[in-house]
Design an enzyme around this catalytic site. Sequence first.
Site, short mmCIF file in Angstrom:
data_model
loop_
_atom_site.label_atom_id
_atom_site.label_comp_id
_atom_site.label_asym_id
_atom_site.label_seq_id
_atom_site.Cartn_x
_atom_site.Cartn_y
_atom_site.Cartn_z
N GLY A 208 -18.80 -5.77 -5.31
CA GLY A 208 -17.40 -5.95 -4.93
C GLY A 208 -16.42 -5.20 -5.82
N ASP A 222 -8.33 6.56 -6.39
CA ASP A 222 -7.96 5.22 -6.85
C ASP A 222 -7.33 5.30 -8.26
OD1 ASP A 222 -8.15 2.20 -6.63
OD2 ASP A 222 -9.30 2.54 -8.45
N LYS A 226 -3.35 4.68 -9.53
CA LYS A 226 -2.96 3.82 -10.66
C LYS A 226 -2.11 4.59 -11.66
CE LYS A 226 -6.94 0.82 -10.05
NZ LYS A 226 -8.35 0.65 -10.32
P1 NHO Z 1 -11.20 -6.00 1.89
O1 NHO Z 1 -12.34 -6.89 1.48
O2 NHO Z 1 -11.47 -4.84 2.75
O3 NHO Z 1 -10.14 -6.94 2.63
C1 NHO Z 1 -9.02 -6.44 3.27
C2 NHO Z 1 -8.48 -7.52 4.20
O4 NHO Z 1 -7.24 -7.05 4.75
C3 NHO Z 1 -9.37 -7.85 5.40
O5 NHO Z 1 -9.29 -9.25 5.66
C4 NHO Z 1 -8.69 -7.08 6.57
O6 NHO Z 1 -8.91 -7.70 7.84
C5 NHO Z 1 -7.25 -7.21 6.16
N1 NHO Z 1 -6.36 -6.20 6.74
C6 NHO Z 1 -6.43 -4.84 6.64
N2 NHO Z 1 -5.40 -4.26 7.28
C7 NHO Z 1 -4.65 -5.26 7.79
C8 NHO Z 1 -3.45 -5.31 8.55
N3 NHO Z 1 -2.82 -4.20 8.92
N4 NHO Z 1 -2.96 -6.54 8.89
C9 NHO Z 1 -3.60 -7.68 8.53
N5 NHO Z 1 -4.72 -7.68 7.80
C10 NHO Z 1 -5.25 -6.50 7.44
O7 NHO Z 1 -10.39 -5.45 0.61
P2 NHO Z 1 -10.33 -6.13 -0.86
O8 NHO Z 1 -11.43 -5.65 -1.71
O9 NHO Z 1 -10.13 -7.61 -0.70
O10 NHO Z 1 -8.98 -5.47 -1.43
C11 NHO Z 1 -7.74 -5.96 -1.05
C12 NHO Z 1 -6.65 -5.22 -1.79
O11 NHO Z 1 -6.77 -5.47 -3.18
C13 NHO Z 1 -6.72 -3.69 -1.62
O12 NHO Z 1 -5.42 -3.17 -1.55
C14 NHO Z 1 -7.37 -3.23 -2.90
O13 NHO Z 1 -7.00 -1.91 -3.26
C15 NHO Z 1 -6.76 -4.23 -3.84
N6 NHO Z 1 -7.47 -4.34 -5.06
C16 NHO Z 1 -8.80 -4.70 -5.10
C17 NHO Z 1 -9.46 -4.68 -6.28
C18 NHO Z 1 -10.91 -5.13 -6.34
O14 NHO Z 1 -11.49 -5.27 -7.42
N7 NHO Z 1 -11.54 -5.41 -5.21
C19 NHO Z 1 -8.73 -4.26 -7.42
C20 NHO Z 1 -7.37 -4.00 -7.36
C21 NHO Z 1 -6.76 -4.03 -6.17
O15 NHO Z 1 -8.58 -4.09 -9.74
C22 NHO Z 1 -9.38 -3.85 -8.66
C23 NHO Z 1 -9.57 -2.36 -8.48
O16 NHO Z 1 -8.73 -1.57 -8.76
C24 NHO Z 1 -10.81 -2.01 -7.85
C25 NHO Z 1 -11.07 -0.49 -7.93
N8 NHO Z 1 -11.96 -0.17 -6.88
C26 NHO Z 1 -11.72 -0.19 -9.25
O17 NHO Z 1 -11.06 -0.23 -10.29
O18 NHO Z 1 -12.96 0.11 -9.24
#
Ligand code: NHO
Length: 361
Positions: A208, A222, A226
């Site tokens: 994840g 990404d 940032k």
């Molecule tokens: P998912 O699991 O794909 O979930 C996305 C959800 O949004 C789904 O339920 C989808 O149906 C919904 N969705 C999409 N478009 C929609 C729309 N138009 N209307 C309604 N619903 C909609 O994604 P995540 O993993 O839960 O991520 C969610 C957000 O958090 C993203 O913007 C991602 O960039 C952000 N985020 C995630 C992480 C992480 O660890 N997973 C981090 C930061 C921000 O610090 C982390 C990070 O930077 C990770 C990065 N990959 C790294 O450093 O390696």
Amino acid sequence: ANTTPIFIAVIGAGGVGKCFLSQLRDLTIRRPSPKLTVCYIATSRKALYNDDYSAINVDGAINALANSSKTPPSLPDLVTYLAKAPGKAIIVDNTSSQDVADAYPTALKAGVSVVTPNKKAFSGSYKLWQDIFQAAAASGAKVYHESSVGAGLPVISTLKDLVETGDEITKIEGVFSGTMSFLFNSFAPVSGCGGKWSGEVKKAKELGYTEPDPRDDLNGLDVARKLTILARLAGLPVESPTSFPVESLIPKELESCSSGDEFLEKLPLFDHQMDEKKASVGNKVLRFVGSIDVATKSVKVGLQSFEPSHPIAALKGSDNIISFYTKRYGSNALIVQGAGAGGDVTAMGVTADLIKVVAQI
Ligand code: NHO
């Protein structure tokens, strides 16, 4: 005490969204607050809401969403619904959607606050950035996005505090990607020989750490997003995350893959490319870093080699390290370090931001 009701709309219930909903449920048990009502929860296909703004039970929300017959309204309709709520409203955007990000100025103008880990709004065009903060300033609605950099680590709040108290940022550098940190710590460890590149990419996805499509991590975008956010907060009007040099780790031959799954399937064929890069730095180790030099206005993202004793080389797991060099802190940087990816730590930044907004509106 301020008893104005506050209505919360949660968009996105994936990896981060689910963890956020569980933290929100725990919060309301630990600190019951009659003024907080979750009135809307949606994924891209399904929605839960009541026209009279009555509360949705967060506990069973994921099951209820799956069984819901409602589809999400358009974003302008959602904003209108929230602007008419009998109290203040907050959108929690847990998607990575550009469309949702593009709707922030409209929401903020209508007095609806925004809390989000979604990087798209703050690292897209400079015009969108300006529109967002101008709309918030005009209406008094709040916009918080701590988890858009370094997951729950206090990176954005620290930078804002440095700037607002009058310190001068000279340089920001570090490892900004949990995925890249994990990949290089396991592919090119300080001791031992490390695993296959493609195998580690798969593992990072399963844990994840990666963006929904791992290519968004491997192409450097990404990290570029940032750095765009941090550079803008430090006062540099960076135009976009593609307006400075960014090194991509996607093999040329796989640039045109139509899906993330196809990419992961073909990646093992190109493991030798990364093995060659690893061998080329001798006793040093490769790490994927980003830096912002404020004086020269230069931002860059890519591979660098480090002595094994360097703090960047010694990072563990998916940790991030972010060093702020400032006038006040002199030659010793202010350093923030810790887990930089994963649902729970990312959601923590979102929940903490929500608590801050609730206290201010
Ligand atoms: P998912 O699991 O794909 O979930 C996305 C959800 O949004 C789904 O339920 C989808 O149906 C919904 N969705 C999409 N478009 C929609 C729309 N138009 N209307 C309604 N619903 C909609 O994604 P995540 O993993 O839960 O991520 C969610 C957000 O958090 C993203 O913007 C991602 O960039 C952000 N985020 C995630 C992480 C992480 O660890 N997973 C981090 C930061 C921000 O610090 C982390 C990070 O930077 C990770 C990065 N990959 C790294 O450093 O390696």
